[in-house]
Write a protein that holds these residues in place. Sequence first.
Motif, PDB file in Angstrom:
ATOM      1  N   LEU A  36       0.821  -1.203   0.000  1.00 41.12           N
ATOM      2  CA  LEU A  36       0.000   0.000   0.000  1.00 41.12           C
ATOM      3  C   LEU A  36       0.860   1.259   0.000  1.00 41.12           C
ATOM      4  CD1 LEU A  36      -2.743  -1.068   2.577  1.00 41.12           C
ATOM      5  CD2 LEU A  36      -2.955  -0.955   0.099  1.00 41.12           C
ATOM      6  N   LEU A  37       1.903   1.266   0.817  1.00 42.21           N
ATOM      7  CA  LEU A  37       2.804   2.419   0.876  1.00 42.21           C
ATOM      8  C   LEU A  37       3.529   2.603  -0.451  1.00 42.21           C
ATOM      9  CD1 LEU A  37       4.093   4.641   2.584  1.00 42.21           C
ATOM     10  CD2 LEU A  37       5.838   2.985   3.245  1.00 42.21           C
ATOM     11  N   HIS A  38       4.000   1.524  -1.036  1.00 37.71           N
ATOM     12  CA  HIS A  38       4.686   1.610  -2.326  1.00 37.71           C
ATOM     13  C   HIS A  38       3.744   2.084  -3.419  1.00 37.71           C
ATOM     14  CE1 HIS A  38       8.749   0.141  -1.708  1.00 37.71           C
ATOM     15  NE2 HIS A  38       8.252  -0.619  -0.741  1.00 37.71           N
ATOM     16  N   ASN A  39       2.507   1.661  -3.370  1.00 34.95           N
ATOM     17  CA  ASN A  39       1.524   2.098  -4.354  1.00 34.95           C
ATOM     18  C   ASN A  39       1.307   3.607  -4.244  1.00 34.95           C
ATOM     19  OD1 ASN A  39      -0.301   1.809  -6.406  1.00 34.95           O
ATOM     20  ND2 ASN A  39      -1.985   1.193  -5.081  1.00 34.95           N
ATOM     21  N   ASP A  40       1.157   4.126  -3.029  1.00 35.10           N
ATOM     22  CA  ASP A  40       0.986   5.569  -2.828  1.00 35.10           C
ATOM     23  C   ASP A  40       2.224   6.334  -3.284  1.00 35.10           C
ATOM     24  OD1 ASP A  40      -1.537   5.233  -1.788  1.00 35.10           O
ATOM     25  OD2 ASP A  40      -0.869   5.270   0.318  1.00 35.10           O
ATOM     26  N   LEU A  41       3.398   5.819  -2.974  1.00 32.45           N
ATOM     27  CA  LEU A  41       4.631   6.489  -3.383  1.00 32.45           C
ATOM     28  C   LEU A  41       4.794   6.495  -4.901  1.00 32.45           C
ATOM     29  CD1 LEU A  41       7.099   5.202  -0.643  1.00 32.45           C
ATOM     30  CD2 LEU A  41       6.086   7.472  -0.843  1.00 32.45           C
ATOM     31  N   ASN A  42       4.401   5.427  -5.558  1.00 30.95           N
ATOM     32  CA  ASN A  42       4.474   5.388  -7.022  1.00 30.95           C
ATOM     33  C   ASN A  42       3.539   6.412  -7.649  1.00 30.95           C
ATOM     34  OD1 ASN A  42       6.444   3.415  -7.128  1.00 30.95           O
ATOM     35  ND2 ASN A  42       4.971   1.738  -7.261  1.00 30.95           N
ATOM     36  N   LYS A  43       2.356   6.591  -7.080  1.00 30.94           N
ATOM     37  CA  LYS A  43       1.429   7.610  -7.575  1.00 30.94           C
ATOM     38  C   LYS A  43       2.023   9.000  -7.375  1.00 30.94           C
ATOM     39  CE  LYS A  43      -2.811   5.008  -6.898  1.00 30.94           C
ATOM     40  NZ  LYS A  43      -4.073   4.903  -6.135  1.00 30.94           N
ATOM     41  N   ASP A  44       2.654   9.239  -6.244  1.00 35.96           N
ATOM     42  CA  ASP A  44       3.302  10.526  -5.991  1.00 35.96           C
ATOM     43  C   ASP A  44       4.432  10.777  -6.983  1.00 35.96           C
ATOM     44  OD1 ASP A  44       1.595  10.966  -3.869  1.00 35.96           O
ATOM     45  OD2 ASP A  44       3.060  10.381  -2.334  1.00 35.96           O
ATOM     46  N   ILE A  45       5.209   9.742  -7.273  1.00 35.23           N
ATOM     47  CA  ILE A  45       6.311   9.880  -8.231  1.00 35.23           C
ATOM     48  C   ILE A  45       5.771  10.239  -9.615  1.00 35.23           C
ATOM     49  CG2 ILE A  45       8.068   8.565  -9.488  1.00 35.23           C
ATOM     50  CD1 ILE A  45       8.654   7.126  -6.829  1.00 35.23           C
ATOM     51  N   ASP A  50       5.000  14.297 -13.910  1.00 37.98           N
ATOM     52  CA  ASP A  50       4.131  15.109 -14.759  1.00 37.98           C
ATOM     53  C   ASP A  50       4.354  16.594 -14.498  1.00 37.98           C
ATOM     54  OD1 ASP A  50       3.060  12.834 -15.881  1.00 37.98           O
ATOM     55  OD2 ASP A  50       1.271  12.831 -14.604  1.00 37.98           O
ATOM     56  N   GLU A  51       4.497  16.948 -13.230  1.00 42.92           N
ATOM     57  CA  GLU A  51       4.753  18.332 -12.870  1.00 42.92           C
ATOM     58  C   GLU A  51       6.102  18.795 -13.423  1.00 42.92           C
ATOM     59  OE1 GLU A  51       4.892  20.969  -8.773  1.00 42.92           O
ATOM     60  OE2 GLU A  51       3.982  18.988  -8.739  1.00 42.92           O
ATOM     61  N   LYS A  52       7.078  17.909 -13.395  1.00 41.59           N
ATOM     62  CA  LYS A  52       8.406  18.218 -13.931  1.00 41.59           C
ATOM     63  C   LYS A  52       8.323  18.511 -15.431  1.00 41.59           C
ATOM     64  CE  LYS A  52      12.931  15.995 -14.411  1.00 41.59           C
ATOM     65  NZ  LYS A  52      13.676  14.757 -14.133  1.00 41.59           N
ATOM     66  N   LYS A  53       7.576  17.685 -16.172  1.00 42.48           N
ATOM     67  CA  LYS A  53       7.392  17.916 -17.603  1.00 42.48           C
ATOM     68  C   LYS A  53       6.710  19.257 -17.854  1.00 42.48           C
ATOM     69  CE  LYS A  53       6.986  13.049 -18.871  1.00 42.48           C
ATOM     70  NZ  LYS A  53       6.042  12.017 -19.332  1.00 42.48           N
ATOM     71  N   TYR A  54       5.704  19.571 -17.063  1.00 38.23           N
ATOM     72  CA  TYR A  54       4.989  20.844 -17.214  1.00 38.23           C
ATOM     73  C   TYR A  54       5.946  22.018 -17.027  1.00 38.23           C
ATOM     74  CZ  TYR A  54       2.072  24.800 -15.964  1.00 38.23           C
ATOM     75  OH  TYR A  54       1.517  26.046 -15.883  1.00 38.23           O
ATOM     76  N   TYR A  55       6.749  21.984 -15.974  1.00 32.93           N
ATOM     77  CA  TYR A  55       7.658  23.092 -15.707  1.00 32.93           C
ATOM     78  C   TYR A  55       8.779  23.184 -16.737  1.00 32.93           C
ATOM     79  CZ  TYR A  55       5.305  24.198 -11.383  1.00 32.93           C
ATOM     80  OH  TYR A  55       4.373  24.591 -10.470  1.00 32.93           O
ATOM     81  N   LYS A  56       9.205  22.061 -17.298  1.00 28.27           N
ATOM     82  CA  LYS A  56      10.205  22.114 -18.369  1.00 28.27           C
ATOM     83  C   LYS A  56       9.626  22.801 -19.599  1.00 28.27           C
ATOM     84  CE  LYS A  56      13.430  18.479 -17.287  1.00 28.27           C
ATOM     85  NZ  LYS A  56      14.158  17.311 -17.779  1.00 28.27           N
ATOM     86  N   ASN A  57       8.363  22.499 -19.922  1.00 25.36           N
ATOM     87  CA  ASN A  57       7.713  23.171 -21.049  1.00 25.36           C
ATOM     88  C   ASN A  57       7.560  24.660 -20.778  1.00 25.36           C
ATOM     89  OD1 ASN A  57       7.466  20.858 -22.586  1.00 25.36           O
ATOM     90  ND2 ASN A  57       5.459  20.346 -21.764  1.00 25.36           N
TER      91      ASN A  57
END
Length: 108
Positions: A36-45, A50-57
């Motif tokens: 469960l913890l790994h699943n939540d962390l993967n969603k956060d990653i 996605d946020e990183k891609k947005y800011y690079k654009n």
Amino acid sequence: MVKLNKKYLKPLKNFYVIGLITFVIWMLFFDAHSWLLHNDLNKDIEALEDEKKYYKNEMKKDKKAIRELSTDEGVEKVARETYYMKKHDEEIYIIEYEDSLLKSKKDE
């Protein structure tokens, strides 16, 4: 029917099966490295990537805008188009089309 229930319950009487089931349940739900913890962390990653891609654009757009504004022609273009600035001996006429007027009325 009683024999059928005993047949299915017999593996649960084995110490190793009970230990294995307990271990699996513990690792899935209660451990510090649980699924469960790994699943939540993967969603956060994924969200952060996605946020990183947005800011690079956005950085690419900003660099392009900086390049355009580094020349006198670019500054003049932005001043005329965005802020409706003019030279001393000029007159500016703003032409609005019907479709742009409809959008502005909806916004109000």
